[in-house]
Scaffold this motif. Structure first.
Motif, mmCIF file in Angstrom:
data_model
loop_
_atom_site.group_PDB
_atom_site.id
_atom_site.type_symbol
_atom_site.label_atom_id
_atom_site.label_comp_id
_atom_site.label_asym_id
_atom_site.label_seq_id
_atom_site.Cartn_x
_atom_site.Cartn_y
_atom_site.Cartn_z
ATOM 1 N N VAL A 174 0.860 -1.236 -0.099
ATOM 2 C CA VAL A 174 0.134 0.069 0.011
ATOM 3 C C VAL A 174 0.936 1.321 0.098
ATOM 4 N N ARG A 175 0.422 2.157 -0.926
ATOM 5 C CA ARG A 175 1.196 3.346 -1.146
ATOM 6 C C ARG A 175 0.510 4.633 -0.036
ATOM 7 N N ILE A 176 1.042 4.817 0.919
ATOM 8 C CA ILE A 176 0.223 5.914 1.749
ATOM 9 C C ILE A 176 1.159 7.264 1.849
ATOM 10 N N GLY A 177 0.292 8.253 1.319
ATOM 11 C CA GLY A 177 1.055 9.629 1.603
ATOM 12 C C GLY A 177 0.198 10.605 2.498
ATOM 13 N N SER A 178 -0.754 11.074 2.028
ATOM 14 C CA SER A 178 -1.634 12.070 3.052
ATOM 15 C C SER A 178 -1.923 11.610 4.416
ATOM 16 N N SER A 179 -2.115 10.393 4.593
ATOM 17 C CA SER A 179 -2.608 10.006 5.879
ATOM 18 C C SER A 179 -1.200 9.966 6.900
HETATM 19 C C1 LIG Z 1 0.541 10.371 -4.606
HETATM 20 C C2 LIG Z 1 0.537 8.873 -4.748
HETATM 21 C C3 LIG Z 1 -0.178 8.123 -3.647
HETATM 22 C C4 LIG Z 1 -0.414 8.464 -2.507
HETATM 23 O O1 LIG Z 1 -1.638 9.064 -2.299
HETATM 24 P P1 LIG Z 1 -2.548 9.579 -0.955
HETATM 25 O O2 LIG Z 1 -3.807 9.627 -1.228
HETATM 26 O O3 LIG Z 1 -1.638 10.773 -0.576
HETATM 27 O O4 LIG Z 1 -2.087 8.451 0.049
HETATM 28 C C5 LIG Z 1 0.020 6.839 -4.064
HETATM 29 N N1 LIG Z 1 0.337 6.197 -5.373
HETATM 30 C C6 LIG Z 1 0.701 7.137 -6.309
HETATM 31 C C7 LIG Z 1 1.073 6.603 -7.768
HETATM 32 C C8 LIG Z 1 0.850 8.285 -5.933
HETATM 33 O O5 LIG Z 1 1.204 9.556 -7.067
#
Ligand SMILES: *Cc1c(COP(=O)(O)O)cnc(C)c1O
Length: 237
Positions: free
Chosen positions: A224-229
């Motif tokens: 899982v790719r988590i940024g904003s959280s």
């Molecule tokens: C920005 C991004 C994310 C993370 O997004 P969030 O909604 O902030 O968790 C995941 N995958 C890719 C490919 C992204 O560009």
């Protein structure tokens, strides 16, 4: 000032959520890796997340931004960097030198360029994921689902220095969670089919972001790719 404690706590709470969702879905939580998406955020914000020791790595979507962070990264905070955004062929060499994995391979031409460079740079075998556009949205990168099998077959044949570890997708923009669930299910089914046809394990179906990682884990995501959280809202994507 970065609130280090806040970032750290958010990592702990995401990890706890991943665990709950995995168990609820009959999966082993250890099979789900957490990639923290660091794009737009400065190093000082990223350090407390890395220092938890709970991340698989950091994900950047632009080569240049990744490069400046890798260069300025302080010693004593080991982390691996991943490229999750679209890669242009003329930046492939730089990307390979910075990132330990590329999650967004979306054309055979790019694959062939990377294959040649990987060999030249002594990085073989280099791990990649093939990005699939499961939602069909024009703004999204990735190969169309019907093109994924031919693409993986061609990569296997023509790019011996790349190791295709799996498929990656970004969920649809739709607010309707059933659309998202369907897109993730389609990636899972596609992965299963391509794995059978090619004999490759394709053990990493990578899907799920802050707003939809629960659905992704239910559909078998291993990354899982988590940024904003974790790092808070961004001003740009
Ligand atoms: C920005 C991004 C994310 C993370 O997004 P969030 O909604 O902030 O968790 C995941 N995958 C890719 C490919 C992204 O560009």
């Amino acid at each position: 000032m970065v609130d280090s404690k806040l970032v750290e706590d958010r990592v702990f709470s995401i990890v706890a959520e991943i665990k709950d969702i995995s168990l609820r879905s009959g999966r082993d939580p250890k099979d789900v890796k957490l990639l923290a998406v660091s794009k737009t955020h400065p190093i000082e914000t990223l350090l407390p997340a890395v220092d938890t020791g709970l991340l698989w790595g950091l994900g950047e979507n632009k080569v240049q931004e990744g490069e400046s962070k890798v260069q300025d990264w302080p010693e004593g905070h080991p982390v691996s960097w991943h490229l999750i955004g679209h890669l242009q062929r003329n930046k492939a060499r730089k990307a390979l030198s910075l990132f330990s994995m590329i999650h967004s391979l979306d054309s055979l031409k790019l694959g062939e360029t990377m294959d040649r460079l990987v060999k030249e740079m002594g990085l073989s075998p280099y791990p990649v994921l093939v990005e699939v556009n499961t939602s069909g949205e024009a703004a999204k990168h990735g190969v169309m689902p019907d093109d994924a099998l031919p693409m993986v077959l061609s990569l296997t044949e023509l790019c011996p220095n790349l190791e295709v570890l799996g498929l990656m997708t970004v969920g649809p923009l739709s607010d309707d969670r059933s659309d998202t669930a369907r897109a993730f299910e389609s990636l899972r089914l596609l992965r299963d089919r391509i794995s059978i046809e090619t004999g490759l394990p394709l053990r990493e179906p990578s899907m799920g972001m802050s707003g939809d990682f629960d659905l992704a884990i239910e559909q078998g995501s291993t990354v899982v790719r988590i940024g904003s959280s974790i790092f808070g809202v961004r001003e740009r994507r």
